[in-house]
Enzyme design. Structure first.
Site, PDB file in Angstrom:
ATOM      1  N   GLU B 327       0.820  -1.084  -0.024  1.00 34.46           N
ATOM      2  CA  GLU B 327       0.019   0.007   0.157  1.00 34.46           C
ATOM      3  C   GLU B 327       0.935   1.280  -0.023  1.00 34.46           C
ATOM      4  O   GLU B 327       0.737   2.128   0.904  1.00 34.46           O
ATOM      5  CB  GLU B 327      -0.966  -0.015   1.314  1.00 34.46           C
ATOM      6  CG  GLU B 327      -1.722  -1.201   1.239  1.00 34.46           C
ATOM      7  CD  GLU B 327      -2.747  -1.105   2.430  1.00 34.46           C
ATOM      8  OE1 GLU B 327      -2.398  -0.976   3.551  1.00 34.46           O
ATOM      9  OE2 GLU B 327      -4.168  -1.279   2.137  1.00 34.46           O
ATOM     10  N   CYS B 417     -11.020   1.662   7.060  1.00 35.01           N
ATOM     11  CA  CYS B 417     -10.301   3.050   7.532  1.00 35.01           C
ATOM     12  C   CYS B 417     -10.752   4.239   6.555  1.00 35.01           C
ATOM     13  O   CYS B 417     -10.865   5.376   6.971  1.00 35.01           O
ATOM     14  CB  CYS B 417      -8.772   3.106   7.266  1.00 35.01           C
ATOM     15  SG  CYS B 417      -8.102   2.284   5.866  1.00 35.01           S
TER      16      CYS B 417
END
Lengths: 643, 643
Positions: B327, B417
């Site tokens: 990521e 998130c």
């Protein structure tokens, strides 16, 4: 005479006149073989089959969990193989003596049950066959088989073949489909192609069977007790499911081992490039040899994976393998030029693997496109692996150099697969030039690569000779002479490279037919024209990779060669040509030159006013407006040397 | 009034007139907050602080070794934070009730020693603080701190602040430089920026000290008993040195955790994008707040890493993070557009992180280039994270879609998130439009982003109002009105975007000065001209990434917006525009349109005869001769819709 592997057929080819190839062969014979023998001795490899403790066995592995010396068996075996090919050409006391001494050591190293491996006899006998996935025992065995075949061909004795056959017996008893067998296969293919070559020598069906088993069982998700073999052996070793080898991009990436699924199901070519090439080479041999089976799924897989590789995963040099971490293929069209772009590996051994596979595919279906790739690899992804003096080698053949990763040859490698692989290739390279087939009393020859060389084929007691004389790859005029063919109907297929925009043959050939890249010379024409000349004019040309690679680059090619722009030839360069923009419309001039030291002749290319520098105004990064990137014509490069 | 974080200062901004931003805020208030509340309830998150067993706690982790519910604390905390921002604007019984109930649950969930975490109280109490590297306890704590600050701002009570301060006390006792402390820091930064915001609320030096400790200790190779903290805690857990997390590209890749070296030594921005942004945001705050220290190394690191990111590792949408596996960031200029090229992640949370960092950097040094990036991210890497109806979200914001990885919004994520992060951002987005500073009795305002909004600032008892009215980002005419400033010397700096090729202001401003991207309006001019108009004509333009990205693409931008070419608007497309070649010289026409369902107005762009298809003759792959790639003009696209 049916098919013969290049490793067998090469001895029908001689190089009576100097050529690019013959000069390199001379260097390998004069220099490389002896240099590599010295390295084998100084590094401990030569004496390793004495089964004494070498201090380096205590070293921490460079690449956990693989001991650094795990491949030593294969380094020695490949050297023996190469040495025997060259000894067939010319005797050399030192090389001959070393081969004999090594064979004696190998014989003495064999265990009572036939087992034959340095590490798992001296260092870790308890770990024999516990990690087929990573521990290279069967890979080493494959190279020992190939050494034994070369040894037998040169010496005509079974001094090496005998212990090897005994070892193969042990493997045949250990691995297979029966309830008494382990259902395993090696993490690094090699033994499969070696066993198939062995089968053609022995005609022992057990050798064919074991090769077929290793090939077909590979990637079976339920092969060992309903589970993947590598999972089962990992569990038996007590390996954590989350253990990671540094060459793994993900947990248990079985594509690295060509074991993510059976080869016939693989849609694209994945994983470690050398392993993929060695495996597919064996698959192609199996398709040819295994008449009893339905070979279509394997044949389809070969075509599918070859096409995927050539069309989408091959550098314009013929190199394969974009990723360093797993020494292998990336996704389609992922072909960065250098480390600063995230890749470019193109291992020398992978190039050799592509050549082996191409040669096998040409046996199945004569197609000039496949031969084009074979020749492309030979000149640009394999020969690059050795310096002109034969004493320095590459492992990686990246397209672009960077400050942190210069393109340089080294004297040797801890994992030294590539140098002796190049050596043995030069030993049998004659076998790549052409293939011949004798049918009753007629002869058919396919000429794949040009050079100066002579092929001698026995046809019913008569020896037919086909000689080609040329200065290939520097000049495109090939003079052929066919001798002693008056009573032997002979046809010749001459490869017309895909990049050739024109060619001529003389004397005149009425209604010439080029079928899938080969110009067919009929027997009646050849009978009347035993001397003929093929001319393929060589002109420099700019080539590019597929636009989907996102590599906005052009390369200068001439004939089968891709030229290098090297810092050393263009000392004004300070960014490894990263900002250089070539003008493909500029004129390129040719100069005859010679390599300092060896005096080897070559054609150098020079561009005049053919390049400028990229100038980038990145002040609005990450969004560059139109016109931010310009070419500074005032710093136009007046001379660019490609060599 | 000194600096205030946007999360505090936002309440000075109101949106009396409709605008692009106010419409989205209305949707979040009307729809998203309640939708997300429902999801929190239906997934078990809402009740998790009751410390009962949820059946999902038995689930196998999607990403070993991280339990799926490990982030639930932060999901709830971010929702509370966002809810409190919106409640300050408009009361809502349901939302208010839910916040109060959650706060009660959180208070009751606190352990006697102050510890406060769902998983490590209910599921694995014995694992408290044993894996700071991967287990997100301190990340969750950071979001709880931010929730408490928002709660306190809205309700004016310490109902949530009290247990949070008690938890922070425990953390302060546990971590630090003393012999009684663990010398650890979190694998995912967040608590650092939260503690610094807390410090500005409490002025308790322990909060500053703990934030400074976490920031400065991070990446210390010898911090815990002469070794790296993460190595020591891994050994204590009995983790194998070769254990691998699926998000690791190599063994112990501490750059993933921003812990490969101390932040002041990092030459380039690496690792996980969100972690990098959250950490640097805290570093920027520390530089501003920590007057006692020599801040130059930190200040230099901020500039170095920001520049490296913007110049070499940012998509032209403002998105960051090229690699899905970790990521995060790739090497310089590695910015593939989509999965079929090996990347493009551009996580929504990372875009929010870039905005946070940019806002902090603007506090340190007013520079329009930084504000350009902040606005670019807002429109193209953050707002893209939520659908126009406020009920669907992105985690990844790739530039190009592929058959196997379509660009689509989802209802929710296991690791959730992003959705509540967008929610809270819309709550305090007013704080991003401008910053104000009151000095004695004078006022200085920097206008970073345009919209229709009013800023009210108290200056010595008088409330100065600055109103801007515009249809930004669709139109570039901004009408400003300054009210009640007759006795307050007021200066305004108006951002002139870097992409703006022209702008005008009226009434006439003599000798206008643009300093680092801001047009300075002096107090005397403003006194005479409390009503003025800034006009930045918005015209579509083609932009490209840096040529070293090897991305030969052009994108259509207009103002701060990068337009999408979407399959849904161009149904004739069958390869996701992969083979489409735009002609940057073609005319682009503008049309006023509105989003179906919400009726939200926007400007659509249409190209006429502006594109053709790439046609590639790859028959000589991997070496394509010049001319192999052509543009098929006969299939020129007559209409291309960018929306």
């Amino acid at each position: 005479m049916a098919h013969a592997h290049p490793q067998t057929a090469f001895s029908n080819t001689t190089f009576p006149k100097p050529s690019f190839i013959s000069r390199r062969r001379e260097i390998v014979y004069q220099s490389t073989l002896l240099y590599q023998l010295d390295v084998l001795k100084s590094t401990g490899r030569y004496d390793a089959f004495k089964l004494q403790w070498d201090p380096s066995y205590n070293d921490k592995p460079n690449v956990w969990p693989v001991p650094n010396h795990l491949f030593w068996d294969s380094d020695v075996a490949k050297w023996i193989e190469g040495a025997c090919y060259f000894l067939l050409w010319k005797h050399n006391e030192t090389i001959d003596g070393a081969v004999k001494e090594l064979v004696d050591m190998i014989r003495a190293a064999q265990q009572p049950d036939g087992y034959l491996n340095i590490h798992f006899t001296v260092v870790a006998p308890e770990k024999r066959f516990v990690c087929l996935r990573d521990f290279h025992e069967l890979y080493n065995a494959g190279h020992l088989i190939e050494a034994a075949l070369a040894h037998n061909k040169h010496y005509g004795t079974d001094d090496l073949m005998e212990p090897i056959l005994k070892y193969v017996d042990l493997l045949h008893k250990t691995f297979g489909p029966g309830p008494e067998h382990r259902h395993g296969y090696p993490g690094h293919p090699e033994i499969e192609l070696a066993l198939l070559r062995l089968f053609e020598h022995t005609r022992d069906s057990r050798h064919l069977d074991l090769a077929r088993y290793f090939i077909e069982e590979r990637g079976n998700p339920t092969g060992q007790g309903g589970r993947h073999y590598f999972d089962v052996e990992a569990e038996e070793r007590g390996e954590s499911p989350h253990d990671m080898m540094v060459y793994w991009p993900a947990e248990r990436p079985y594509q690295y081992y060509q074991a993510h699924e059976p080869i016939i199901d693989q849609p694209t070519i994945e994983g470690h490039s050398v392993r993929a090439m060695y495996l597919l080479t064996a698959v192609a041999d199996l398709v040819r040899l295994d008449g009893s089976k339905d070979n279509k799924p394997k044949r389809d897989a070969l075509e599918r994976l070859w096409s995927n590789m050539v069309d989408k995963k091959m550098y314009l040099t013929g190199g394969v393998g974009a990723h360093k971490q797993w020494e292998g293929f990336g996704i389609d069209y992922f072909l960065p030029s250098g480390t600063d772009e995230g890749g470019c590996y193109a291992e020398t051994c992978a190039g050799i693997g592509v050549m082996m596979l191409a040669e096998r595919l040409l046996q199945l279906d004569l197609d000039g496109k496949v031969a084009d790739i074979m020749e492309l690899c030979f000149y640009n992804a394999v020969m690059t692996g050795m310096s002109a003096d034969g004493k320095r080698f590459t492992y990686v053949n990246q397209l672009a150099s960077t400050d942190t990763d210069l393109s340089q040859r080294a004297e040797w490698f801890t994992c030294a697969c590539c140098p002796p692989n190049v050596t043995r290739l030069f030993g049998y390279v004659g076998g790549y030039l052409w293939t011949s087939k004798v049918d009753d009393r007629s002869l058919s020859v396919n000429v794949h690569m040009y050079s100066s060389a002579t092929l001698s084929v026995d046809v019913g007691g008569a020896t037919v000779e086909i000689e080609q004389v040329s200065n290939w790859p520097w000049e495109g005029k090939m003079e052929f002479a066919v001798r002693n063919a008056s009573d032997v109907p002979t046809t010749i297929n001459l490869r017309i490279p895909g990049w050739a925009t024109e060619w001529t043959i003389s004397p005149d050939l009425p209604s010439p037919q080029v079928v899938k890249g080969y110009l067919m010379l009929p027997a009646d024409w050849l009978r009347d024209n035993p001397n003929f000349t093929l001319n393929i004019p060589l002109k420099s040309r700019f080539v590019s990779p597929h636009p989907y690679t996102n590599q906005d680059i052009i390369a200068l090619a001439r004939g089968p060669l891709v030229y290098c722009l090297e810092d050393v030839d263009n000392p004004w360069v300070n960014d490894h040509f990263k900002s250089l923009v070539l003008d493909p419309a500029a004129a390129i001039s040719e100069t005859e030159a010679s390599i300092p030291g060896t005096g080897e002749p070559y054609v150098a290319l020079t561009g005049q006013n053919c390049a400028s520098f990229l100038s980038v105004d990145a002040s609005l990064a990450p969004q560059l407006p139109r016109g931010s990137t310009t070419q500074e014509s005032d710093v136009k490069v007046d001379k660019l040397n490609f060599e």
